[in-house]
Design an enzyme around this catalytic site. Sequence first.
Site, mmCIF file in Angstrom:
data_model
loop_
_atom_site.group_PDB
_atom_site.id
_atom_site.type_symbol
_atom_site.label_atom_id
_atom_site.label_comp_id
_atom_site.label_asym_id
_atom_site.label_seq_id
_atom_site.Cartn_x
_atom_site.Cartn_y
_atom_site.Cartn_z
ATOM 1 N N ALA A 153 46.770 80.965 40.227
ATOM 2 C CA ALA A 153 46.677 81.178 41.680
ATOM 3 C C ALA A 153 45.755 82.351 42.007
ATOM 4 O O ALA A 153 44.942 82.279 42.933
ATOM 5 C CB ALA A 153 48.073 81.419 42.260
ATOM 6 N N TYR A 154 45.876 83.416 41.240
ATOM 7 C CA TYR A 154 45.070 84.619 41.465
ATOM 8 C C TYR A 154 43.598 84.346 41.186
ATOM 9 O O TYR A 154 42.714 84.674 41.987
ATOM 10 C CB TYR A 154 45.593 85.732 40.558
ATOM 11 C CG TYR A 154 44.949 87.092 40.754
ATOM 12 C CD1 TYR A 154 45.094 87.791 41.951
ATOM 13 C CD2 TYR A 154 44.231 87.692 39.725
ATOM 14 C CE1 TYR A 154 44.521 89.045 42.124
ATOM 15 C CE2 TYR A 154 43.665 88.942 39.878
ATOM 16 C CZ TYR A 154 43.821 89.622 41.075
ATOM 17 O OH TYR A 154 43.246 90.862 41.232
ATOM 18 N N ALA A 155 43.311 83.713 40.035
ATOM 19 C CA ALA A 155 41.931 83.425 39.647
ATOM 20 C C ALA A 155 41.265 82.498 40.659
ATOM 21 O O ALA A 155 40.099 82.686 41.020
ATOM 22 C CB ALA A 155 41.907 82.803 38.255
#
Length: 251
Positions: A153-155
């Site tokens: 999700a962050y990437a």
Amino acid sequence: MSKLQDKVVIITGGAGGIGSAMAKAMVKEGAIAAIVDVNEYTGKAMEKELQTISPKSMFLQADLLDRENLGQIITMVVEKYGKLDVLVNNAHASKQATIEETTQADLDLSFGTGFYPTFYLMQAALPYLKETKGNIINFASGSGLNGHQTQAAYAAAKEAIRGISRVAANEWGSFGINVNIISPLANSPGVEAWSKEQPEYYEAVKSKIPMGRFGDTEKDIGRVAVFLASEDSNYITGQTIMADGGSIMLH
């Protein structure tokens, strides 16, 4: 004359970590910083610290997940100071999970605190940055560039931020606005906590940094932000600046 004398700067996630370090580095160069954060206690404490150097600096409490009210952050700052010179989109929250385990809620948190605020604050700031030929500084991560495990999700949100930053650099260059991205690797509070929880992994990562250390949030990352906010970077736009001690060398 300091590098950022009387420049009005908005920094999201400015109450702690890299955000507060950038705010300190910038006010030491003459900037007026408006730090935006959801945490009122740490935000007010940082406001007091900044005001010892830059009395006009202030804290704005805001929840970046409240998408409909993001534009008010820009208008409140402009109403107070009469202009906006620099927008720094630093805030981002996320949860670690493998791709198989990543939920819609995980994606919503990462995009809702990272990508969407970056996008909508850029939109809202545009008319004012046109007037000042201002600067936008967004944030990437080695998690997105290298595809670190458990960072789906962050990437994804970080790489989406890089994408819109390049589009904005192309669309807004004719207005004299430059848009750049910092990808940091620093001893933030999160990294320090991680070093205590997983010291062996921390040391293994550090051993692969060509410069042999994690960066200092103010001296190493904050100073890059000062450069990108200053006239020294006027001819640089659409670039990802790897402030990571050489960990990732872009080609």
